[in-house]
Design an enzyme around this catalytic site. Sequence first.
Site, PDB file in Angstrom:
ATOM      1  N   ASP A  10       0.881  -1.180   0.000  1.00  0.00           N
ATOM      2  CA  ASP A  10       0.000   0.000   0.000  1.00  0.00           C
ATOM      3  C   ASP A  10       0.910   1.220   0.000  1.00  0.00           C
ATOM      4  O   ASP A  10       2.125   1.107   0.226  1.00  0.00           O
ATOM      5  CB  ASP A  10      -0.877  -0.013   1.269  1.00  0.00           C
ATOM      6  CG  ASP A  10      -1.783   1.201   1.360  1.00  0.00           C
ATOM      7  OD1 ASP A  10      -2.433   1.540   0.354  1.00  0.00           O
ATOM      8  OD2 ASP A  10      -1.823   1.850   2.424  1.00  0.00           O
ATOM      9  N   SER A  11       0.315   2.388  -0.204  1.00  0.00           N
ATOM     10  CA  SER A  11       1.088   3.627  -0.127  1.00  0.00           C
ATOM     11  C   SER A  11       1.560   3.903   1.302  1.00  0.00           C
ATOM     12  O   SER A  11       2.445   4.730   1.504  1.00  0.00           O
ATOM     13  CB  SER A  11       0.222   4.798  -0.583  1.00  0.00           C
ATOM     14  OG  SER A  11      -0.835   4.978   0.336  1.00  0.00           O
ATOM     15  N   TYR A  42      -0.670   8.319  -2.359  1.00  0.00           N
ATOM     16  CA  TYR A  42      -0.672   8.068  -3.802  1.00  0.00           C
ATOM     17  C   TYR A  42      -1.909   8.694  -4.464  1.00  0.00           C
ATOM     18  O   TYR A  42      -1.903   9.001  -5.635  1.00  0.00           O
ATOM     19  CB  TYR A  42      -0.738   6.554  -4.090  1.00  0.00           C
ATOM     20  CG  TYR A  42       0.537   5.774  -3.919  1.00  0.00           C
ATOM     21  CD1 TYR A  42       1.686   6.320  -3.364  1.00  0.00           C
ATOM     22  CD2 TYR A  42       0.579   4.438  -4.347  1.00  0.00           C
ATOM     23  CE1 TYR A  42       2.837   5.555  -3.221  1.00  0.00           C
ATOM     24  CE2 TYR A  42       1.730   3.683  -4.218  1.00  0.00           C
ATOM     25  CZ  TYR A  42       2.850   4.233  -3.648  1.00  0.00           C
ATOM     26  OH  TYR A  42       3.978   3.470  -3.520  1.00  0.00           O
ATOM     27  N   GLY A  43      -2.966   8.797  -3.669  1.00  0.00           N
ATOM     28  CA  GLY A  43      -4.289   9.052  -4.241  1.00  0.00           C
ATOM     29  C   GLY A  43      -4.498  10.421  -4.836  1.00  0.00           C
ATOM     30  O   GLY A  43      -5.522  10.681  -5.469  1.00  0.00           O
ATOM     31  N   CYS A  73      -4.343  -1.622  -1.829  1.00  0.00           N
ATOM     32  CA  CYS A  73      -4.499  -0.189  -2.061  1.00  0.00           C
ATOM     33  C   CYS A  73      -5.498  -0.015  -3.201  1.00  0.00           C
ATOM     34  O   CYS A  73      -5.301  -0.571  -4.288  1.00  0.00           O
ATOM     35  CB  CYS A  73      -3.136   0.396  -2.455  1.00  0.00           C
ATOM     36  SG  CYS A  73      -3.202   2.124  -2.942  1.00  0.00           S
ATOM     37  N   ASN A  74      -6.561   0.720  -2.933  1.00  0.00           N
ATOM     38  CA  ASN A  74      -7.584   0.924  -3.965  1.00  0.00           C
ATOM     39  C   ASN A  74      -7.052   1.761  -5.120  1.00  0.00           C
ATOM     40  O   ASN A  74      -7.382   1.519  -6.279  1.00  0.00           O
ATOM     41  CB  ASN A  74      -8.791   1.643  -3.366  1.00  0.00           C
ATOM     42  CG  ASN A  74      -9.568   0.755  -2.421  1.00  0.00           C
ATOM     43  OD1 ASN A  74     -10.576   0.182  -2.795  1.00  0.00           O
ATOM     44  ND2 ASN A  74      -9.090   0.603  -1.200  1.00  0.00           N
ATOM     45  N   THR A  75      -6.219   2.753  -4.792  1.00  0.00           N
ATOM     46  CA  THR A  75      -5.688   3.648  -5.826  1.00  0.00           C
ATOM     47  C   THR A  75      -4.891   2.848  -6.849  1.00  0.00           C
ATOM     48  O   THR A  75      -5.049   3.021  -8.059  1.00  0.00           O
ATOM     49  CB  THR A  75      -4.799   4.719  -5.151  1.00  0.00           C
ATOM     50  OG1 THR A  75      -5.572   5.366  -4.134  1.00  0.00           O
ATOM     51  CG2 THR A  75      -4.303   5.742  -6.143  1.00  0.00           C
ATOM     52  N   GLU A 154      -2.526   8.810   8.402  1.00  0.00           N
ATOM     53  CA  GLU A 154      -1.088   8.513   8.498  1.00  0.00           C
ATOM     54  C   GLU A 154      -0.457   9.234   9.685  1.00  0.00           C
ATOM     55  O   GLU A 154       0.512   8.767  10.271  1.00  0.00           O
ATOM     56  CB  GLU A 154      -0.360   8.903   7.195  1.00  0.00           C
ATOM     57  CG  GLU A 154      -0.632   7.986   6.010  1.00  0.00           C
ATOM     58  CD  GLU A 154       0.130   6.651   6.055  1.00  0.00           C
ATOM     59  OE1 GLU A 154       1.216   6.582   6.648  1.00  0.00           O
ATOM     60  OE2 GLU A 154      -0.406   5.665   5.495  1.00  0.00           O
ATOM     61  N   CYS A 187     -10.939   2.936   0.156  1.00  0.00           N
ATOM     62  CA  CYS A 187      -9.522   3.218   0.418  1.00  0.00           C
ATOM     63  C   CYS A 187      -9.167   2.382   1.632  1.00  0.00           C
ATOM     64  O   CYS A 187      -9.920   2.372   2.620  1.00  0.00           O
ATOM     65  CB  CYS A 187      -9.319   4.706   0.707  1.00  0.00           C
ATOM     66  SG  CYS A 187      -7.657   5.092   1.303  1.00  0.00           S
ATOM     67  N   THR A 188      -8.035   1.694   1.562  1.00  0.00           N
ATOM     68  CA  THR A 188      -7.720   0.771   2.660  1.00  0.00           C
ATOM     69  C   THR A 188      -7.358   1.493   3.959  1.00  0.00           C
ATOM     70  O   THR A 188      -7.267   0.853   5.010  1.00  0.00           O
ATOM     71  CB  THR A 188      -6.583  -0.196   2.253  1.00  0.00           C
ATOM     72  OG1 THR A 188      -5.487   0.567   1.750  1.00  0.00           O
ATOM     73  CG2 THR A 188      -7.061  -1.183   1.217  1.00  0.00           C
ATOM     74  N   HIS A 189      -7.143   2.794   3.887  1.00  0.00           N
ATOM     75  CA  HIS A 189      -6.961   3.547   5.128  1.00  0.00           C
ATOM     76  C   HIS A 189      -8.294   3.737   5.888  1.00  0.00           C
ATOM     77  O   HIS A 189      -8.292   3.922   7.102  1.00  0.00           O
ATOM     78  CB  HIS A 189      -6.389   4.942   4.842  1.00  0.00           C
ATOM     79  CG  HIS A 189      -4.927   4.973   4.531  1.00  0.00           C
ATOM     80  ND1 HIS A 189      -4.396   4.461   3.382  1.00  0.00           N
ATOM     81  CD2 HIS A 189      -3.872   5.480   5.242  1.00  0.00           C
ATOM     82  CE1 HIS A 189      -3.084   4.658   3.387  1.00  0.00           C
ATOM     83  NE2 HIS A 189      -2.749   5.274   4.500  1.00  0.00           N
TER      84      HIS A 189
HETATM   85  N1  DGL Z   1      -4.725   3.187   1.008  1.00  0.00           N
HETATM   86  C1  DGL Z   1      -4.718   3.625  -0.321  1.00  0.00           C
HETATM   87  C2  DGL Z   1      -5.956   3.357  -1.103  1.00  0.00           C
HETATM   88  O1  DGL Z   1      -6.611   2.388  -0.786  1.00  0.00           O
HETATM   89  C3  DGL Z   1      -3.899   4.798  -0.702  1.00  0.00           C
HETATM   90  C4  DGL Z   1      -4.269   6.108  -0.219  1.00  0.00           C
HETATM   91  C5  DGL Z   1      -3.304   7.154  -0.667  1.00  0.00           C
HETATM   92  O2  DGL Z   1      -2.105   6.935  -0.599  1.00  0.00           O
HETATM   93  O3  DGL Z   1      -3.756   8.221  -1.081  1.00  0.00           O
HETATM   94  O4  DGL Z   1      -6.276   4.026  -2.042  1.00  0.00           O
END
Ligand code: DGL
Length: 279
Positions: A10-11, A42-43, A73-75, A154, A187-189
């Site tokens: 993931d990011s 990343y998003g 990571c969804n992105t 984060e 988003c996995t966060h």
């Molecule tokens: N956890 C990530 C996702 O699922 C990345 C979020 C990010 O880095 O912006 O998209």
Amino acid sequence: MDNRPIGFFDSGLGGLTSIPYLMEALPEEKVIYFGDTARTPYGSKAVTTVRRFSTEIADFLVKSNVKMIVIACNTVSATCLDDLRARFPEIPVVGVIAPAAEKVAETCNSDSRVGIIGTKVTIASHAYRSHIEEIRNDLRISEAACPAFVPLIEEGIIKNEIMDMTIRYYMDDFVKKNELDTLVLGCTHYPLIKENITRIYPGLSVVNPSSEVVGRICDILKEKDMLAHESDFTNVFYASDLSENFINMIDHIFENVSEDKKVKFMNFDLEKERLNGLL
Ligand code: DGL
């Protein structure tokens, strides 16, 4: 049987939210996790940048001899899944979007109003909408980008008023105007703020891709006869910036996981490893 670890990335720390579900479902499995904390988020980045970063990490995981790559990571799942599958045809590469989209398509009624929240890149890709609509097109789907959630998470800013205000800022109108009854945490966060969201919007039924993907992992490993059995590998968690937050978050996420599942932390110096040819 295959005792090699599963590679997750993931990011940042978001992808960690899948690991407890994996450990519960398949306790024999071991993981190598890579959180690109030095370059998160990343998003909000260009897709070409996301593709470059994720290719580097996937290359590293494959060099580390993982048996499967889980794009936690969804992105990245929304933008780079096909590229990574084409790059590594010899191992299964699993994204988080399809399993959650299938869950929505299977469980929602035709009068359901489904909201998808995610990063700017994920929402701009319409990946969830497309997957759901490939299966059925009678659901009312709305999408919203919530780009400030990831930096706050984060930073560990979760159980407080700043996070609650940010949730209301992005979601009050979105939930009300679209009369949502179902919400996909795209988003996995976001599972890390699920309690805040369900407290603020108690009527929402929440779909969590971080848990849904584990069913897909189980199916593939069983089907390919690749389940681990008495693997003596240790779970390893790499971060490109091994911050206190990352370690604290692992402690937080793993509070229900027994001590013997505990982990080894590794700082991964992107520049040094690039010179060493690991990236
Ligand atoms: N956890 C990530 C996702 O699922 C990345 C979020 C990010 O880095 O912006 O998209």
